[in-house]
Write a protein that holds these residues in place. Sequence first.
Motif, PDB file in Angstrom:
ATOM      1  N   ASP A   1       0.800  -1.067  -0.136  1.00 30.47           N
ATOM      2  CA  ASP A   1       0.143  -0.039   0.107  1.00 30.47           C
ATOM      3  C   ASP A   1       1.110   1.239   0.064  1.00 30.47           C
ATOM      4  O   ASP A   1       1.586   1.221   0.899  1.00 30.47           O
ATOM      5  N   ALA A   2       0.888   2.153  -1.021  1.00 33.90           N
ATOM      6  CA  ALA A   2       1.610   3.405  -1.022  1.00 33.90           C
ATOM      7  C   ALA A   2       0.760   4.325  -0.808  1.00 33.90           C
ATOM      8  O   ALA A   2      -0.274   4.566  -1.211  1.00 33.90           O
ATOM      9  N   VAL A   3       0.936   5.168   0.251  1.00 37.97           N
ATOM     10  CA  VAL A   3       0.346   6.121   0.723  1.00 37.97           C
ATOM     11  C   VAL A   3       1.048   7.603   0.726  1.00 37.97           C
ATOM     12  O   VAL A   3       2.184   7.543   1.253  1.00 37.97           O
ATOM     13  N   ALA A   4       0.595   8.503   0.143  1.00 39.25           N
ATOM     14  CA  ALA A   4       1.052  10.103   0.416  1.00 39.25           C
ATOM     15  C   ALA A   4       0.152  10.918   0.921  1.00 39.25           C
ATOM     16  O   ALA A   4      -0.766  11.590   0.590  1.00 39.25           O
ATOM     17  N   PRO A   5       0.396  11.038   2.298  1.00 39.69           N
ATOM     18  CA  PRO A   5      -0.294  11.778   3.242  1.00 39.69           C
ATOM     19  C   PRO A   5      -0.069  13.387   2.864  1.00 39.69           C
ATOM     20  O   PRO A   5       0.758  13.783   2.394  1.00 39.69           O
ATOM     21  N   ALA A   6      -1.114  14.083   3.310  1.00 38.41           N
ATOM     22  CA  ALA A   6      -0.986  15.653   3.391  1.00 38.41           C
ATOM     23  C   ALA A   6       0.149  16.179   4.041  1.00 38.41           C
ATOM     24  O   ALA A   6       0.685  17.179   3.587  1.00 38.41           O
ATOM     25  N   GLU A   7       0.362  15.640   5.272  1.00 31.67           N
ATOM     26  CA  GLU A   7       1.254  16.409   6.092  1.00 31.67           C
ATOM     27  C   GLU A   7       2.498  15.483   6.552  1.00 31.67           C
ATOM     28  O   GLU A   7       2.959  15.624   7.467  1.00 31.67           O
ATOM     29  N   ALA A   8       2.754  14.623   5.670  1.00 33.47           N
ATOM     30  CA  ALA A   8       4.110  13.737   5.979  1.00 33.47           C
ATOM     31  C   ALA A   8       4.847  13.105   4.470  1.00 33.47           C
ATOM     32  O   ALA A   8       4.056  13.414   3.548  1.00 33.47           O
ATOM     33  N   GLU A   9       5.828  12.404   4.835  1.00 30.30           N
ATOM     34  CA  GLU A   9       6.320  11.899   3.721  1.00 30.30           C
ATOM     35  C   GLU A   9       5.615  10.723   3.159  1.00 30.30           C
ATOM     36  O   GLU A   9       5.083   9.937   4.170  1.00 30.30           O
ATOM     37  N   PRO A  10       5.611  10.257   1.760  1.00 26.90           N
ATOM     38  CA  PRO A  10       4.757   9.286   1.638  1.00 26.90           C
ATOM     39  C   PRO A  10       5.291   7.889   2.272  1.00 26.90           C
ATOM     40  O   PRO A  10       6.669   7.641   2.643  1.00 26.90           O
ATOM     41  N   VAL A  11       4.275   6.632   2.637  1.00 31.29           N
ATOM     42  CA  VAL A  11       4.946   5.580   3.202  1.00 31.29           C
ATOM     43  C   VAL A  11       4.486   4.374   2.371  1.00 31.29           C
ATOM     44  O   VAL A  11       3.322   4.403   1.719  1.00 31.29           O
ATOM     45  N   ALA A  12       5.156   3.229   2.227  1.00 29.64           N
ATOM     46  CA  ALA A  12       4.971   1.964   1.545  1.00 29.64           C
ATOM     47  C   ALA A  12       4.758   0.959   2.735  1.00 29.64           C
ATOM     48  O   ALA A  12       5.719   0.771   3.582  1.00 29.64           O
ATOM     49  N   VAL A  13       3.479   0.684   2.824  1.00 34.78           N
ATOM     50  CA  VAL A  13       3.096  -0.233   3.979  1.00 34.78           C
ATOM     51  C   VAL A  13       2.986  -1.975   3.156  1.00 34.78           C
ATOM     52  O   VAL A  13       2.322  -2.071   2.221  1.00 34.78           O
ATOM     53  N   ARG A  14       3.795  -2.890   4.024  1.00 35.66           N
ATOM     54  CA  ARG A  14       3.875  -4.079   3.464  1.00 35.66           C
ATOM     55  C   ARG A  14       2.564  -4.921   3.731  1.00 35.66           C
ATOM     56  O   ARG A  14       2.341  -4.767   5.009  1.00 35.66           O
ATOM     57  N   VAL A  15       2.067  -5.728   2.922  1.00 40.33           N
ATOM     58  CA  VAL A  15       0.804  -6.476   3.228  1.00 40.33           C
ATOM     59  C   VAL A  15       1.115  -7.814   2.927  1.00 40.33           C
ATOM     60  O   VAL A  15       1.438  -8.579   1.703  1.00 40.33           O
ATOM     61  N   PRO A  16       1.068  -8.781   3.795  1.00 42.91           N
ATOM     62  CA  PRO A  16       0.883  -8.727   5.139  1.00 42.91           C
ATOM     63  C   PRO A  16       1.902  -8.119   5.905  1.00 42.91           C
ATOM     64  O   PRO A  16       3.054  -8.274   5.608  1.00 42.91           O
ATOM     65  N   ASP A  17       1.605  -7.640   7.090  1.00 46.99           N
ATOM     66  CA  ASP A  17       2.765  -6.939   7.870  1.00 46.99           C
ATOM     67  C   ASP A  17       2.048  -7.410   9.450  1.00 46.99           C
ATOM     68  O   ASP A  17       1.212  -6.931   9.982  1.00 46.99           O
ATOM     69  N   ASP A  18       2.898  -7.884  10.017  1.00 44.92           N
ATOM     70  CA  ASP A  18       2.608  -8.297  11.513  1.00 44.92           C
ATOM     71  C   ASP A  18       2.364  -7.180  12.585  1.00 44.92           C
ATOM     72  O   ASP A  18       1.705  -7.274  13.385  1.00 44.92           O
TER      73      ASP A  18
END
Length: 438
Positions: free
Chosen positions: A191-208
């Motif tokens: 999951d690639a997420v580019a929030p309004a007030e922070a650096e973008p993050v890549a979330v691994r799925v699944p992630d414990d």
Amino acid sequence: MAGPTGGLEVGAEVEVDVTAFAHGGHAIARHEGQVLFVRHTLPGERVRAVVTSSGAGERFVRADAVEVVTAAPERVEPPCPWAGPGRCGGCDLQHVSLEGQRALKAGVVREQLSRLAHLEVDVEVEPVPGDDAGLDWRTRVEFAVDAGGRAGLRRHRSHDVVPVDHCRIAAPGVDRLRVTERTWPGLDAVDAVAPAEAEPVAVRVPDDGPGPVVHERVTASWPGSDGSTTSFERTFAVDARGFWQVHPGAAGTFLATVMAEVDARPGERALDLYCGVGLFASALAEAVGPTGQVVAVESDAAATEHARANLADQPQVAVVTARVDDAFGVPRPARKGPGRRGARPHRTARSPLLPPSADVVVLDPPRTGAGRGICAEVTRLRPRVVVYVACDPAALARDTALLAEGGYRLDALRAFDAFPMTHHVECVATFLPDPDGR
């Protein structure tokens, strides 16, 4: 090629005239009396279509337009090379101009309200502020990962992964993560997420581990019935994989529209159903003030945890972690399946935190809509106004009919193009007590 019942079978090629656009992103054509739901075309075109799958009893088939014989005026060259038959299934309207896309979506909204709610409503689909070309807007993208660890996007109605270079509707922050240029062994998705007030993050799925928290800032303003203008600015914490509007202009646009319609007043009682992390509840709390009350209901435990933190400075808000039907004591339908014959619907007691009446109700249900039981409970509260945020025109139309049964008429409707290049459309509908209703 004909199937067992005389209809077209998978792989058959036919030349057809496209006559209409259907809910779900397909255009409609007919061949020897059989209905075809055809992707990658639009009304007014003649195309060569290849059948990709068949429906129950072959009453209809799904197909892809692989050649345009006669093009409609709204047709354009798709800006993404991955859009088209057999390619990425994420965008189904890249071949249509933005104006043409919005006209098609408006037609779907009108048709669903006419067919399911028996209302003839004139509506236009408005662009969301900040969107000029329909590209570079999606702040949350889930990339599928194949067995080799390559990330991409799925084909339409398939688990196959298309190894795209990058997504043309993704926001620049998503592109900066370069998810498709890296390998992700052992994962199902990223999951690639580019929030309004922070650096973008890549979330691994699944992630414990727990998902990262991102922050989204919303600014909006709206007129009041007294001629004043209310300005709103607030930052919301939300799980990176939790629900948040994916278009950067959508949250503020929907908030301003909803709040202008409810025109909440000091001392009033408001319900925010399917409240997420508290966007509408926060603005409602400001409007009703310390002498008012807001009850916000959401089934996702992580979202309500964030909602309580986001609204901690607004003690007039009570956040309830529950399914909305459970909170109202509405029976859930009995589950179907082996060994479940005769099973009774699941029912819980009505939450004591839900008031017996309300002045304002805002609801933003999932794609399936609110349904009969919840619509009935909403109308029993006898609010002076109900505002419904809908991501599915058919569900909105069904619930419009149900609210009418409870004595509430559709008073206003706005539709927004919060998902350019796709068939999806967001609506904000306002319901008022019908003087001729019960």
